[in-house]
Design an enzyme around this catalytic site. Structure first.
Site, mmCIF file in Angstrom:
data_model
loop_
_atom_site.group_PDB
_atom_site.id
_atom_site.type_symbol
_atom_site.label_atom_id
_atom_site.label_comp_id
_atom_site.label_asym_id
_atom_site.label_seq_id
_atom_site.Cartn_x
_atom_site.Cartn_y
_atom_site.Cartn_z
ATOM 1 N N HIS A 1 -61.118 -36.923 70.476
ATOM 2 C CA HIS A 1 -62.048 -37.326 71.523
ATOM 3 C C HIS A 1 -63.495 -36.992 71.174
ATOM 4 O O HIS A 1 -64.419 -37.611 71.693
ATOM 5 C CB HIS A 1 -61.631 -36.722 72.869
ATOM 6 N N ASP A 2 -63.714 -36.010 70.289
ATOM 7 C CA ASP A 2 -65.076 -35.793 69.807
ATOM 8 C C ASP A 2 -65.456 -36.859 68.788
ATOM 9 O O ASP A 2 -66.463 -37.554 68.939
ATOM 10 C CB ASP A 2 -65.227 -34.390 69.185
ATOM 11 N N SER B 1 -70.372 -33.721 70.835
ATOM 12 C CA SER B 1 -70.946 -34.278 72.071
ATOM 13 C C SER B 1 -69.970 -34.143 73.239
ATOM 14 O O SER B 1 -70.378 -34.111 74.393
ATOM 15 C CB SER B 1 -71.324 -35.752 71.868
ATOM 16 N N HIS C 1 -48.846 -37.313 69.696
ATOM 17 C CA HIS C 1 -48.203 -37.213 71.013
ATOM 18 C C HIS C 1 -46.827 -36.581 70.951
ATOM 19 O O HIS C 1 -46.095 -36.595 71.932
ATOM 20 C CB HIS C 1 -48.167 -38.600 71.689
ATOM 21 N N GLY D 1 -69.260 -40.093 66.593
ATOM 22 C CA GLY D 1 -68.885 -39.283 65.430
ATOM 23 C C GLY D 1 -68.582 -37.852 65.813
ATOM 24 O O GLY D 1 -68.648 -37.468 66.983
ATOM 25 N N VAL E 1 -66.246 -40.718 69.453
ATOM 26 C CA VAL E 1 -67.416 -41.027 70.284
ATOM 27 C C VAL E 1 -68.665 -40.417 69.638
ATOM 28 O O VAL E 1 -68.807 -39.202 69.594
ATOM 29 C CB VAL E 1 -67.226 -40.483 71.721
HETATM 30 C C1 HEM Z 1 -53.824 -44.379 70.045
HETATM 31 C C2 HEM Z 1 -54.464 -44.263 71.159
HETATM 32 C C3 HEM Z 1 -54.317 -43.093 72.072
HETATM 33 C C4 HEM Z 1 -54.192 -43.159 73.410
HETATM 34 C C5 HEM Z 1 -54.197 -44.414 74.264
HETATM 35 C C6 HEM Z 1 -54.029 -41.814 73.886
HETATM 36 C C7 HEM Z 1 -53.892 -41.458 75.212
HETATM 37 C C8 HEM Z 1 -53.604 -40.185 75.660
HETATM 38 C C9 HEM Z 1 -53.422 -39.843 77.036
HETATM 39 C C10 HEM Z 1 -53.541 -40.790 78.222
HETATM 40 C C11 HEM Z 1 -53.139 -38.515 77.087
HETATM 41 C C12 HEM Z 1 -52.861 -37.675 78.326
HETATM 42 C C13 HEM Z 1 -54.142 -37.325 79.054
HETATM 43 C C14 HEM Z 1 -53.836 -36.761 80.413
HETATM 44 O O1 HEM Z 1 -53.330 -37.520 81.250
HETATM 45 O O2 HEM Z 1 -54.059 -35.561 80.658
HETATM 46 C C15 HEM Z 1 -53.111 -38.029 75.734
HETATM 47 C C16 HEM Z 1 -52.818 -36.742 75.383
HETATM 48 C C17 HEM Z 1 -52.880 -36.267 74.089
HETATM 49 N N1 HEM Z 1 -53.322 -36.969 72.986
HETATM 50 FE FE1 HEM Z 1 -53.651 -38.975 72.897
HETATM 51 N N2 HEM Z 1 -54.063 -40.951 72.836
HETATM 52 C C18 HEM Z 1 -54.246 -41.680 71.694
HETATM 53 C C19 HEM Z 1 -54.395 -41.185 70.415
HETATM 54 C C20 HEM Z 1 -54.386 -39.841 70.106
HETATM 55 C C21 HEM Z 1 -54.796 -39.294 68.842
HETATM 56 C C22 HEM Z 1 -55.338 -40.111 67.679
HETATM 57 C C23 HEM Z 1 -54.621 -37.955 68.911
HETATM 58 C C24 HEM Z 1 -54.910 -36.893 67.901
HETATM 59 C C25 HEM Z 1 -54.869 -37.087 66.605
HETATM 60 C C26 HEM Z 1 -54.084 -37.669 70.223
HETATM 61 C C27 HEM Z 1 -53.707 -36.429 70.644
HETATM 62 C C28 HEM Z 1 -53.278 -36.146 71.912
HETATM 63 C C29 HEM Z 1 -52.757 -34.849 72.303
HETATM 64 C C30 HEM Z 1 -52.507 -33.667 71.392
HETATM 65 C C31 HEM Z 1 -52.519 -34.923 73.676
HETATM 66 C C32 HEM Z 1 -52.018 -33.795 74.567
HETATM 67 C C33 HEM Z 1 -53.235 -32.989 74.992
HETATM 68 C C34 HEM Z 1 -52.904 -31.743 75.779
HETATM 69 O O3 HEM Z 1 -51.741 -31.446 76.037
HETATM 70 O O4 HEM Z 1 -53.868 -31.029 76.141
HETATM 71 N N3 HEM Z 1 -53.994 -38.827 70.924
HETATM 72 N N4 HEM Z 1 -53.430 -39.049 74.885
#
Ligand code: HEM
Ligand code: NAG
Ligand code: NAG
Length: 344
Positions: free
Chosen positions: A65-66, A75, A194, A71, A69
């Protein structure tokens, strides 16, 4: 004559400037100025994950997320102020973002050790490295270069525009990653994150009424039950980290696959995805396009390959640059740009 010499000099200068830009990041960047900074980061991340494993997943999400957006410029860490009330972290797409206080603690320790030296953006990157290494028992490992600067601009609208939404179709996901120069394969690789962490029910509400071709009905029932527990609770992204009682009630066939310790970072995401037991629409969408599906199968079959490719993709992520001509600095506090008062 004079004109062409001036033009040549200008061209050379431009070349040098852009070369300096591109080579800014390097391994061992703080070797002379802040020796041992890696250990400070690693010790803090290890301690934070020991105290609360969820902070590990939060740090893995934070780098994404950093860096997507403006780079990798920290931010995402800036708190809203009266002058800038809508920073990135206030954007709906950043729901659930966490572990900011882990970054603050690391920054405070590094300021004491070598004041004004290590950027918040380098801390975000290295903390994600250490978190993914710890959550994977060392299987995910890489050495990202350092030397990033912290940005001064943070706008919620930029986060909304640049980050992918969980409701995206495969075409939207591919376009989103392509706009950051990431391939379909890298989209699949990075989505494997995920395997850990949690999501709010509001991030997958529509999945509760998706047909069996998109989500296993028993899992859908499980999620429906969990989501009825509060206004917008969080549930584990990985079904194997689910509450055993909820699984016993709604999805008993999965009971034997539950794990005692949660948030283990491996290729289980691909197994879950092929079995249609993942939460987000964006996860399931990877099965709907030929190339992406091929990679989902590939990574389901070979966990070692995923560990390696995920490590490489995170390094590439960590190199996303700030927009051209943006100004950077080494922040003193990660939540606020320099020269502004910091309230605690
Ligand atoms: C491909 C597109 C992606 C989408 C649409 C997406 C979407 C999401 C969403 C909706 C959540 C849950 C947020 C919430 O409701 O609290 C989430 C959690 C998470 N995402 Fe993604 N994500 C994507 C790619 C990534 C990438 C590239 C990474 C890291 C390399 C990542 C790592 C994570 C992690 C580790 C969580 C859990 C965070 C936590 O438990 O604090 N995601 N993501
Ligand atoms: C993607 O690559 C193109 C061409 O090399 C470059 O102009 C652009 O800035 C890159 N985009 C990002 C976000 O790095
Ligand atoms: C899995 O990937 C690793 C790492 O690239 C490779 O060395 C190994 O041969 C692969 N295993 C199989 C069964 O294909």
């Amino acid at each position: 004559m004079k004109v062409s010499v001036a033009a040549a000099a200008a061209a050379l200068l431009l070349l040098l400037l852009s070369a300096a830009d591109a080579s800014e990041l390097k391994l061992g960047y703080y070797a002379k100025t802040c020796r041992g900074w890696e250990n400070v980061v690693k010790d803090h991340v290890a301690k934070a994950v020991r105290a609360n494993r969820a902070s590990g997943a939060a740090l893995v999400r934070l780098i994404f997320h950093d860096c997507f957006v403006r780079g990798c410029d920290a931010s995402v860490l800036l708190d809203p102020t009266p002058a800038n009330p809508h920073t990135e972290k206030t954007a709906p797409i950043n729901i659930g973002l966490a572990a900011f206080e882990v970054i603050d603690d690391i920054k405070a320790a590094l300021e004491e050790r070598c004041p004004g030296t290590v950027s918040c953006s380098d801390i975000v990157v290295l903390a994600a490295r250490d978190a993914s290494s710890i959550l994977s028992n060392g299987h995910v490992h890489f050495d990202p270069p350092a030397g990033r600067l912290d940005g001064k601009v943070s706008r919620a609208a930029d986060a909304q525009r640049d980050l992918p939404d969980s409701t995206f179709t495969i075409a939207e996901l591919i376009r989103n990653f392509r706009s950051k120069n990431f391939t379909v394969e890298e989209l699949v690789i990075l989505s494997g994150a995920h395997a850990v962490g949690v999501g709010h029910c509001s991030s997958f509400r529509a999945r509760l009424t998706s047909p069996p071709s998109q989500i296993v009905p028993a899992y859908r029932n499980l999620l429906t039950g969990r989501c009825a527990e509060g206004p917008d609770p969080v549930v584990p992204n990985n079904v194997r980290d689910e509450d055993p009682r909820a699984v016993a009630a709604a999805f008993p066939s999965f009971l034997k696959k539950l794990r005692r310790s949660g948030d283990f970072l491996d290729n289980s995401y691909y197994h879950n995805n092929l079995a249609r037991i993942v939460t987000f629409n964006s996860d399931w969408q990877l099965l709907t396009e030929k190339e992406a599906l091929g990679h989902v199968k590939e990574y389901a079959e070979n966990g070692t390959l995923w560990d390696e490719d995920f490590s490489e993709a995170l390094v590439k992520l960590s190199k996303l640059p700030m927009p051209p001509r943006s100004k950077g600095e080494i922040r003193s506090h990660c939540r606020v740009v320099n020269g502004h008062h910091h309230h605690h």
